[in-house]
Design a protein around this motif. Structure first.
Motif, PDB file in Angstrom:
ATOM      1  N   ARG A  76       0.841  -1.209   0.000  1.00  0.00           N
ATOM      2  CA  ARG A  76       0.000   0.000   0.000  1.00  0.00           C
ATOM      3  C   ARG A  76       0.872   1.253   0.000  1.00  0.00           C
ATOM      4  O   ARG A  76       0.634   2.192  -0.751  1.00  0.00           O
ATOM      5  CB  ARG A  76      -0.917  -0.026   1.217  1.00  0.00           C
ATOM      6  N   VAL A  77       1.883   1.257   0.844  1.00  0.00           N
ATOM      7  CA  VAL A  77       2.772   2.423   0.904  1.00  0.00           C
ATOM      8  C   VAL A  77       3.485   2.600  -0.438  1.00  0.00           C
ATOM      9  O   VAL A  77       3.580   3.713  -0.960  1.00  0.00           O
ATOM     10  CB  VAL A  77       3.777   2.302   2.065  1.00  0.00           C
ATOM     11  N   TRP A  78       3.961   1.487  -1.035  1.00  0.00           N
ATOM     12  CA  TRP A  78       4.643   1.578  -2.334  1.00  0.00           C
ATOM     13  C   TRP A  78       3.708   2.097  -3.419  1.00  0.00           C
ATOM     14  O   TRP A  78       4.108   2.889  -4.274  1.00  0.00           O
ATOM     15  CB  TRP A  78       5.206   0.216  -2.749  1.00  0.00           C
ATOM     16  N   ARG A  79       2.442   1.665  -3.389  1.00  0.00           N
ATOM     17  CA  ARG A  79       1.473   2.101  -4.408  1.00  0.00           C
ATOM     18  C   ARG A  79       1.096   3.559  -4.247  1.00  0.00           C
ATOM     19  O   ARG A  79       0.884   4.260  -5.225  1.00  0.00           O
ATOM     20  CB  ARG A  79       0.187   1.274  -4.319  1.00  0.00           C
ATOM     21  N   GLU A  80       0.967   4.007  -3.010  1.00  0.00           N
ATOM     22  CA  GLU A  80       0.390   5.317  -2.743  1.00  0.00           C
ATOM     23  C   GLU A  80       1.391   6.459  -2.646  1.00  0.00           C
ATOM     24  O   GLU A  80       0.982   7.614  -2.648  1.00  0.00           O
ATOM     25  CB  GLU A  80      -0.437   5.266  -1.449  1.00  0.00           C
ATOM     26  N   SER A  81       2.676   6.145  -2.558  1.00  0.00           N
ATOM     27  CA  SER A  81       3.617   7.233  -2.322  1.00  0.00           C
ATOM     28  C   SER A  81       4.891   7.121  -3.142  1.00  0.00           C
ATOM     29  O   SER A  81       5.531   6.072  -3.161  1.00  0.00           O
ATOM     30  CB  SER A  81       4.010   7.270  -0.839  1.00  0.00           C
ATOM     31  N   PRO A  82       5.276   8.234  -3.779  1.00  0.00           N
ATOM     32  CA  PRO A  82       6.584   8.255  -4.426  1.00  0.00           C
ATOM     33  C   PRO A  82       7.719   8.306  -3.398  1.00  0.00           C
ATOM     34  O   PRO A  82       8.883   8.167  -3.743  1.00  0.00           O
ATOM     35  CB  PRO A  82       6.548   9.532  -5.277  1.00  0.00           C
ATOM     36  N   GLU A 132      11.546   6.283   1.600  1.00  0.00           N
ATOM     37  CA  GLU A 132      11.804   7.123   2.770  1.00  0.00           C
ATOM     38  C   GLU A 132      10.853   6.756   3.909  1.00  0.00           C
ATOM     39  O   GLU A 132      11.274   6.624   5.060  1.00  0.00           O
ATOM     40  CB  GLU A 132      11.630   8.605   2.429  1.00  0.00           C
ATOM     41  N   LEU A 133       9.577   6.577   3.597  1.00  0.00           N
ATOM     42  CA  LEU A 133       8.600   6.246   4.635  1.00  0.00           C
ATOM     43  C   LEU A 133       8.940   4.927   5.308  1.00  0.00           C
ATOM     44  O   LEU A 133       8.894   4.819   6.532  1.00  0.00           O
ATOM     45  CB  LEU A 133       7.185   6.187   4.054  1.00  0.00           C
ATOM     46  N   LEU A 134       9.273   3.939   4.523  1.00  0.00           N
ATOM     47  CA  LEU A 134       9.617   2.644   5.096  1.00  0.00           C
ATOM     48  C   LEU A 134      10.955   2.703   5.821  1.00  0.00           C
ATOM     49  O   LEU A 134      11.143   2.052   6.839  1.00  0.00           O
ATOM     50  CB  LEU A 134       9.604   1.565   4.014  1.00  0.00           C
ATOM     51  N   GLY A 135      11.873   3.511   5.326  1.00  0.00           N
ATOM     52  CA  GLY A 135      13.155   3.700   6.001  1.00  0.00           C
ATOM     53  C   GLY A 135      12.987   4.445   7.314  1.00  0.00           C
ATOM     54  O   GLY A 135      13.576   4.088   8.331  1.00  0.00           O
ATOM     55  N   GLU A 136      12.153   5.505   7.296  1.00  0.00           N
ATOM     56  CA  GLU A 136      11.874   6.247   8.526  1.00  0.00           C
ATOM     57  C   GLU A 136      11.215   5.326   9.536  1.00  0.00           C
ATOM     58  O   GLU A 136      11.474   5.404  10.727  1.00  0.00           O
ATOM     59  CB  GLU A 136      10.955   7.447   8.251  1.00  0.00           C
ATOM     60  N   SER A 137      10.373   4.455   9.031  1.00  0.00           N
ATOM     61  CA  SER A 137       9.690   3.522   9.906  1.00  0.00           C
ATOM     62  C   SER A 137      10.695   2.710  10.698  1.00  0.00           C
ATOM     63  O   SER A 137      10.501   2.444  11.880  1.00  0.00           O
ATOM     64  CB  SER A 137       8.790   2.607   9.070  1.00  0.00           C
ATOM     65  N   ALA A 138      11.772   2.334  10.056  1.00  0.00           N
ATOM     66  CA  ALA A 138      12.786   1.512  10.725  1.00  0.00           C
ATOM     67  C   ALA A 138      13.484   2.290  11.838  1.00  0.00           C
ATOM     68  O   ALA A 138      13.806   1.721  12.879  1.00  0.00           O
ATOM     69  CB  ALA A 138      13.798   1.001   9.721  1.00  0.00           C
ATOM     70  N   THR A 139      13.699   3.583  11.657  1.00  0.00           N
ATOM     71  CA  THR A 139      14.414   4.343  12.674  1.00  0.00           C
ATOM     72  C   THR A 139      13.490   4.922  13.745  1.00  0.00           C
ATOM     73  O   THR A 139      13.822   4.889  14.914  1.00  0.00           O
ATOM     74  CB  THR A 139      15.233   5.487  12.040  1.00  0.00           C
ATOM     75  N   LEU A 140      12.336   5.444  13.359  1.00  0.00           N
ATOM     76  CA  LEU A 140      11.431   6.068  14.320  1.00  0.00           C
ATOM     77  C   LEU A 140      10.550   5.070  15.064  1.00  0.00           C
ATOM     78  O   LEU A 140      10.044   5.372  16.134  1.00  0.00           O
ATOM     79  CB  LEU A 140      10.522   7.092  13.624  1.00  0.00           C
ATOM     80  N   THR A 141      10.376   3.904  14.467  1.00  0.00           N
ATOM     81  CA  THR A 141       9.419   2.964  15.052  1.00  0.00           C
ATOM     82  C   THR A 141      10.000   1.563  15.235  1.00  0.00           C
ATOM     83  O   THR A 141       9.271   0.578  15.200  1.00  0.00           O
ATOM     84  CB  THR A 141       8.157   2.879  14.177  1.00  0.00           C
ATOM     85  N   ALA A 142      11.287   1.471  15.436  1.00  0.00           N
ATOM     86  CA  ALA A 142      11.930   0.161  15.562  1.00  0.00           C
ATOM     87  C   ALA A 142      11.283  -0.678  16.659  1.00  0.00           C
ATOM     88  O   ALA A 142      11.034  -1.874  16.473  1.00  0.00           O
ATOM     89  CB  ALA A 142      13.421   0.332  15.825  1.00  0.00           C
ATOM     90  N   GLU A 143      10.979  -0.075  17.782  1.00  0.00           N
ATOM     91  CA  GLU A 143      10.352  -0.815  18.885  1.00  0.00           C
ATOM     92  C   GLU A 143       8.960  -1.317  18.483  1.00  0.00           C
ATOM     93  O   GLU A 143       8.604  -2.462  18.754  1.00  0.00           O
ATOM     94  CB  GLU A 143      10.251   0.082  20.113  1.00  0.00           C
ATOM     95  N   LEU A 144       8.185  -0.455  17.827  1.00  0.00           N
ATOM     96  CA  LEU A 144       6.845  -0.867  17.387  1.00  0.00           C
ATOM     97  C   LEU A 144       6.922  -2.017  16.391  1.00  0.00           C
ATOM     98  O   LEU A 144       6.141  -2.965  16.465  1.00  0.00           O
ATOM     99  CB  LEU A 144       6.115   0.312  16.732  1.00  0.00           C
ATOM    100  N   LEU A 145       7.859  -1.915  15.465  1.00  0.00           N
ATOM    101  CA  LEU A 145       8.016  -2.988  14.482  1.00  0.00           C
ATOM    102  C   LEU A 145       8.454  -4.285  15.145  1.00  0.00           C
ATOM    103  O   LEU A 145       7.974  -5.358  14.791  1.00  0.00           O
ATOM    104  CB  LEU A 145       9.023  -2.579  13.400  1.00  0.00           C
ATOM    105  N   GLY A 146       9.339  -4.184  16.116  1.00  0.00           N
ATOM    106  CA  GLY A 146       9.765  -5.375  16.850  1.00  0.00           C
ATOM    107  C   GLY A 146       8.603  -6.023  17.580  1.00  0.00           C
ATOM    108  O   GLY A 146       8.428  -7.246  17.539  1.00  0.00           O
ATOM    109  N   ASP A 147       7.771  -5.207  18.231  1.00  0.00           N
ATOM    110  CA  ASP A 147       6.587  -5.722  18.930  1.00  0.00           C
ATOM    111  C   ASP A 147       5.597  -6.344  17.945  1.00  0.00           C
ATOM    112  O   ASP A 147       5.006  -7.392  18.219  1.00  0.00           O
ATOM    113  CB  ASP A 147       5.900  -4.618  19.727  1.00  0.00           C
ATOM    114  N   PHE A 148       5.416  -5.686  16.795  1.00  0.00           N
ATOM    115  CA  PHE A 148       4.501  -6.203  15.767  1.00  0.00           C
ATOM    116  C   PHE A 148       4.980  -7.566  15.275  1.00  0.00           C
ATOM    117  O   PHE A 148       4.194  -8.516  15.195  1.00  0.00           O
ATOM    118  CB  PHE A 148       4.410  -5.216  14.592  1.00  0.00           C
ATOM    119  N   HIS A 149       6.258  -7.664  14.953  1.00  0.00           N
ATOM    120  CA  HIS A 149       6.784  -8.934  14.455  1.00  0.00           C
ATOM    121  C   HIS A 149       6.726 -10.030  15.526  1.00  0.00           C
ATOM    122  O   HIS A 149       6.437 -11.188  15.220  1.00  0.00           O
ATOM    123  CB  HIS A 149       8.191  -8.756  13.891  1.00  0.00           C
TER     124      HIS A 149
END
Length: 188
Positions: free
Chosen positions: A95-101, A105-122
């Motif tokens: 969805r992010v790839w389809r909706e945003s040029p 950056e968004l997925l990369g920012e996600s890794a730095t700003l939300t690493a804890e959230l992503l870890g909990d999600f996984h």
């Protein structure tokens, strides 16, 4: 408008701004304008754009995990339920790839700003998959099989002109893996 509705409006506006401008170029003024609020009003609900991004990611991951739980709880063959669950994970990225040029950056920012959230999600996703696999395929190392499925799904989370390609490959991969387990000899 209730506070929860205002927060949701701000997060929706933040997603639109991040999607259109990228995280780095988005300002709090952009978010406020899209939310139909003043910048000081937005600051009553989010500290800054990084906080908005984190809260947006948290909402998206929470919604995706709920969709995954529903898919795993739906009656049906294990392979179909696993495919449905992992499709939600893949669809979030697609969805992010389809909706945003600015997807990279968004997925990369996600890794730095939300690493804890992503870890909990996984971790939660792994636990959900492990529980389902353990119940449906009891002679399987459920944790290892869950890791294999997650690796397959992660490998399919790529930009594609046709979003059906990763989902088709997911269906094929999960079906082959589950069928292989059904044919393999029982382990002690």
């Amino acid at each position: 408008m209730f506070d929860d509705e205002k927060v949701e409006a701000i997060l929706d506006a933040a997603y639109d701004s991040f999607r259109i401008h990228g995280v780095r170029r988005t300002t709090m003024d952009d978010i406020a304008k899209r939310a139909g609020m003043s910048r000081p009003a937005v600051y009553q609900y989010v500290r800054n754009k990084e906080d908005a991004f984190r809260r947006l990611a948290e909402r998206m991951l929470r919604e995706t995990l709920e969709q995954i739980r529903v898919a795993l709880a739906t009656p049906g063959p294990p392979a179909e339920r696993l495919v449905a669950a992992l499709s939600h994970k893949i669809e979030l990225v697609l969805r992010v790839w389809r909706e945003s040029p600015h997807a990279e950056e968004l997925l990369g920012e996600s890794a730095t700003l939300t690493a804890e959230l992503l870890g909990d999600f996984h971790a939660a996703l792994h636990a959900e998959l492990t529980a389902t696999i353990g119940a449906e395929l009891p002679d399987t190392d459920a944790g290892e099989f869950a890791e294999l499925l997650l690796a397959l799904a992660h490998g399919l989370e790529v930009s594609s002109a046709d979003p059906e390609i990763p989902l088709r490959r997911l269906r094929q991969g999960v079906s082959l893996l589950v069928a292989g387990l059904a044919r393999s000899p029982q382990r002690p």
